[in-house]
Motif scaffolding. Structure first.
Motif, PDB file in Angstrom:
ATOM      1  N   LYS A  37      10.118  -4.853   6.111  1.00 26.75           N
ATOM      2  CA  LYS A  37      10.578  -4.262   7.370  1.00 26.75           C
ATOM      3  C   LYS A  37      10.278  -2.769   7.452  1.00 26.75           C
ATOM      4  O   LYS A  37      10.304  -2.189   8.534  1.00 26.75           O
ATOM      5  CB  LYS A  37      12.088  -4.477   7.530  1.00 26.75           C
ATOM      6  CG  LYS A  37      12.503  -5.954   7.481  1.00 26.75           C
ATOM      7  CD  LYS A  37      11.685  -6.817   8.431  1.00 26.75           C
ATOM      8  CE  LYS A  37      12.076  -8.293   8.325  1.00 26.75           C
ATOM      9  NZ  LYS A  37      11.163  -9.163   9.125  1.00 26.75           N
ATOM     10  N   GLN A  38       9.979  -2.135   6.305  1.00 27.06           N
ATOM     11  CA  GLN A  38       9.641  -0.717   6.288  1.00 27.06           C
ATOM     12  C   GLN A  38       8.133  -0.489   6.099  1.00 27.06           C
ATOM     13  O   GLN A  38       7.701   0.599   5.738  1.00 27.06           O
ATOM     14  CB  GLN A  38      10.392  -0.013   5.158  1.00 27.06           C
ATOM     15  CG  GLN A  38      11.905  -0.108   5.260  1.00 27.06           C
ATOM     16  CD  GLN A  38      12.581   0.598   4.108  1.00 27.06           C
ATOM     17  OE1 GLN A  38      12.473   1.819   3.940  1.00 27.06           O
ATOM     18  NE2 GLN A  38      13.284  -0.159   3.276  1.00 27.06           N
ATOM     19  N   ALA A  39       7.350  -1.515   6.374  1.00 30.34           N
ATOM     20  CA  ALA A  39       5.906  -1.437   6.154  1.00 30.34           C
ATOM     21  C   ALA A  39       5.288  -0.265   6.909  1.00 30.34           C
ATOM     22  O   ALA A  39       5.677   0.048   8.035  1.00 30.34           O
ATOM     23  CB  ALA A  39       5.246  -2.741   6.581  1.00 30.34           C
ATOM     24  N   PHE A 176      -0.056   1.921  -9.174  1.00 36.35           N
ATOM     25  CA  PHE A 176      -1.458   1.867  -8.773  1.00 36.35           C
ATOM     26  C   PHE A 176      -1.579   1.656  -7.267  1.00 36.35           C
ATOM     27  O   PHE A 176      -2.360   2.341  -6.588  1.00 36.35           O
ATOM     28  CB  PHE A 176      -2.181   0.735  -9.509  1.00 36.35           C
ATOM     29  CG  PHE A 176      -3.647   0.640  -9.182  1.00 36.35           C
ATOM     30  CD1 PHE A 176      -4.586   1.369  -9.895  1.00 36.35           C
ATOM     31  CD2 PHE A 176      -4.092  -0.182  -8.149  1.00 36.35           C
ATOM     32  CE1 PHE A 176      -5.946   1.284  -9.592  1.00 36.35           C
ATOM     33  CE2 PHE A 176      -5.438  -0.268  -7.838  1.00 36.35           C
ATOM     34  CZ  PHE A 176      -6.373   0.468  -8.558  1.00 36.35           C
ATOM     35  N   ILE A 177      -0.812   0.728  -6.737  1.00 33.29           N
ATOM     36  CA  ILE A 177      -0.882   0.427  -5.305  1.00 33.29           C
ATOM     37  C   ILE A 177      -0.483   1.642  -4.471  1.00 33.29           C
ATOM     38  O   ILE A 177      -1.111   1.955  -3.455  1.00 33.29           O
ATOM     39  CB  ILE A 177       0.008  -0.788  -4.973  1.00 33.29           C
ATOM     40  CG1 ILE A 177      -0.580  -2.054  -5.614  1.00 33.29           C
ATOM     41  CG2 ILE A 177       0.134  -0.977  -3.457  1.00 33.29           C
ATOM     42  CD1 ILE A 177       0.312  -3.267  -5.540  1.00 33.29           C
ATOM     43  N   LYS A 178       0.534   2.363  -4.922  1.00 39.07           N
ATOM     44  CA  LYS A 178       0.973   3.555  -4.186  1.00 39.07           C
ATOM     45  C   LYS A 178      -0.046   4.687  -4.280  1.00 39.07           C
ATOM     46  O   LYS A 178      -0.058   5.591  -3.438  1.00 39.07           O
ATOM     47  CB  LYS A 178       2.332   4.036  -4.705  1.00 39.07           C
ATOM     48  CG  LYS A 178       3.489   3.124  -4.326  1.00 39.07           C
ATOM     49  CD  LYS A 178       4.826   3.711  -4.744  1.00 39.07           C
ATOM     50  CE  LYS A 178       5.200   4.907  -3.920  1.00 39.07           C
ATOM     51  NZ  LYS A 178       6.562   5.399  -4.207  1.00 39.07           N
ATOM     52  N   SER A 179      -0.904   4.649  -5.296  1.00 34.02           N
ATOM     53  CA  SER A 179      -1.902   5.709  -5.457  1.00 34.02           C
ATOM     54  C   SER A 179      -3.096   5.526  -4.527  1.00 34.02           C
ATOM     55  O   SER A 179      -3.963   6.404  -4.461  1.00 34.02           O
ATOM     56  CB  SER A 179      -2.394   5.738  -6.912  1.00 34.02           C
ATOM     57  OG  SER A 179      -3.271   4.649  -7.188  1.00 34.02           O
ATOM     58  N   ASN A 231       9.499   1.629  -3.311  1.00 37.63           N
ATOM     59  CA  ASN A 231       9.060   2.057  -1.971  1.00 37.63           C
ATOM     60  C   ASN A 231       7.562   1.822  -1.740  1.00 37.63           C
ATOM     61  O   ASN A 231       6.845   2.680  -1.220  1.00 37.63           O
ATOM     62  CB  ASN A 231       9.397   3.534  -1.741  1.00 37.63           C
ATOM     63  CG  ASN A 231      10.888   3.797  -1.704  1.00 37.63           C
ATOM     64  OD1 ASN A 231      11.633   3.090  -1.020  1.00 37.63           O
ATOM     65  ND2 ASN A 231      11.338   4.787  -2.450  1.00 37.63           N
ATOM     66  N   VAL A 232       7.100   0.667  -2.154  1.00 38.15           N
ATOM     67  CA  VAL A 232       5.721   0.254  -1.866  1.00 38.15           C
ATOM     68  C   VAL A 232       5.724  -0.408  -0.488  1.00 38.15           C
ATOM     69  O   VAL A 232       6.311  -1.472  -0.312  1.00 38.15           O
ATOM     70  CB  VAL A 232       5.202  -0.736  -2.929  1.00 38.15           C
ATOM     71  CG1 VAL A 232       3.805  -1.230  -2.549  1.00 38.15           C
ATOM     72  CG2 VAL A 232       5.189  -0.090  -4.300  1.00 38.15           C
ATOM     73  N   HIS A 233       5.064   0.228   0.465  1.00 42.62           N
ATOM     74  CA  HIS A 233       5.107  -0.270   1.842  1.00 42.62           C
ATOM     75  C   HIS A 233       3.727  -0.412   2.473  1.00 42.62           C
ATOM     76  O   HIS A 233       3.593  -0.369   3.697  1.00 42.62           O
ATOM     77  CB  HIS A 233       5.974   0.657   2.699  1.00 42.62           C
ATOM     78  CG  HIS A 233       7.391   0.770   2.219  1.00 42.62           C
ATOM     79  ND1 HIS A 233       8.237  -0.325   2.104  1.00 42.62           N
ATOM     80  CD2 HIS A 233       8.119   1.852   1.802  1.00 42.62           C
ATOM     81  CE1 HIS A 233       9.421   0.081   1.649  1.00 42.62           C
ATOM     82  NE2 HIS A 233       9.372   1.383   1.458  1.00 42.62           N
ATOM     83  N   ASN A 234       2.710  -0.579   1.618  1.00 44.49           N
ATOM     84  CA  ASN A 234       1.356  -0.736   2.147  1.00 44.49           C
ATOM     85  C   ASN A 234       0.744  -2.092   1.784  1.00 44.49           C
ATOM     86  O   ASN A 234      -0.462  -2.226   1.604  1.00 44.49           O
ATOM     87  CB  ASN A 234       0.437   0.397   1.650  1.00 44.49           C
ATOM     88  CG  ASN A 234       0.376   0.501   0.135  1.00 44.49           C
ATOM     89  OD1 ASN A 234       1.380   0.328  -0.546  1.00 44.49           O
ATOM     90  ND2 ASN A 234      -0.804   0.811  -0.399  1.00 44.49           N
TER      91      ASN A 234
END
Length: 295
Positions: A37-39, A176-179, A231-234
């Motif tokens: 919901k915070q995407a 890694f994903i957040k980077s 907080n991974v939102h991507n």
């Protein structure tokens, strides 16, 4: 002179059309509802782009397209793909694999360097490509590969003996994903396809090695650990089985609409071509039906 003017006029018209289409998709993306919901708006925009693909055709993808190919491997000094060598353009969808990142290794299980992978993802995104990421984590109990089917899921769930260890693995994946950022610092959206082929028996999270109930818990805990703790939102979350014979089989391990954005399937050409085509058609019909039902 007129031909030159026409050329520039055509470029301006095409550029304006592209900008207006992108603006329209961005506007529509704001109302997209995702599992997270915070995407980020980037994730919503990617979902809108994917939904729009059938209006013009289909998107062809290739795993590790720019990392290695026939007779070559990218060591950071080239940018090419076998797809480009054949058709003159890179694929629309680029697949990457994070297996062994959880162990703190510098290269994944296909010997692709993670720093290089990050650069290749950024380049592909900048070129308009769609990024997908899979993850084959080693068996946390036996420390063997993901293909070791020894039961492990119950031990990595919250309260399990190996839960702290597994959360440390997930933390590395989340990092890694957040980077994955653009030059301007915006998040690069990714279609994330974890724990795939769960209706098969060859992975430690697969059928016969864990119960559907535990698999659903594993998926939901991973989702919540990423979104709430890190907080991974991507990410767009893709549920992807192996070939199935019925709707019931496809949904046996399904964690629920609140945790999934995209329905997928892995279909390998295992036997004869005619059999493969029949299975492909049957399973795509099933996916199309379920996709429309679940939007």
């Amino acid at each position: 002179m007129l031909r030159v003017l026409y050329k520039y006029a055509l470029i301006i018209v095409l550029g304006t059309t592209f900008i207006s289409c992108k603006t329209a998709l961005l506007k529509q993306a704001k109302s997209i509802e995702l599992a997270d919901k915070q995407a980020d708006i980037s994730s919503r925009y990617l979902m809108q782009r994917i939904r729009a693909i059938p209006n013009s055709g289909y998107a062809f993808g290739h795993q590790d397209a720019t990392a290695y190919g026939m007779g070559w491997k990218n060591e950071g000094d080239i940018y090419k793909s076998d797809v480009h060598e054949v058709v003159g353009d890179h694929p629309a969808i680029y697949g990457f694999e994070l297996g062994h990142l959880e162990l703190g290794h510098s290269h994944n299980l296909d010997t692709v360097n993670f720093d290089l992978m990050r650069k290749l993802i950024k380049k592909a995104h900048n070129d308009g490509g769609i990024i997908t990421i899979s993850w084959h984590p080693d068996n946390p109990v036996t420390k063997k590969s993901a293909w070791d089917p020894s039961p492990a899921v119950s031990q990595v769930l919250e309260g399990g003996l190996l839960s702290p260890k597994y959360r440390a693995w997930l933390t590395r994946i989340a990092g890694f994903i957040k980077s994955l950022k653009t030059k301007s610092g915006k998040s690069i959206p990714v279609v994330f396809r974890p724990y795939h082929e769960m209706n098969g028996s060859w992975f430690w999270w697969g059928q016969g090695n864990c119960t559907p109930k535990d698999f659903k818990l594993l998926w939901r805990e991973t989702f919540e650990f990423f979104t709430n703790t890190h907080n991974v939102h991507n990410l767009l979350y893709c549920y992807s089985s192996d070939a199935v014979k019925s709707e019931k089989e496809y949904l046996d391990f399904y964690p629920g609409d609140d945790y999934v954005d995209i329905l997928g399937m892995d279909l390998y050409h295992k036997n004869g071509t005619s059999e493969y085509i029949e299975i492909l058609n049957t399973n795509l019909d099933l996916l199309g039906k379920l996709g429309k039902q679940k939007k």
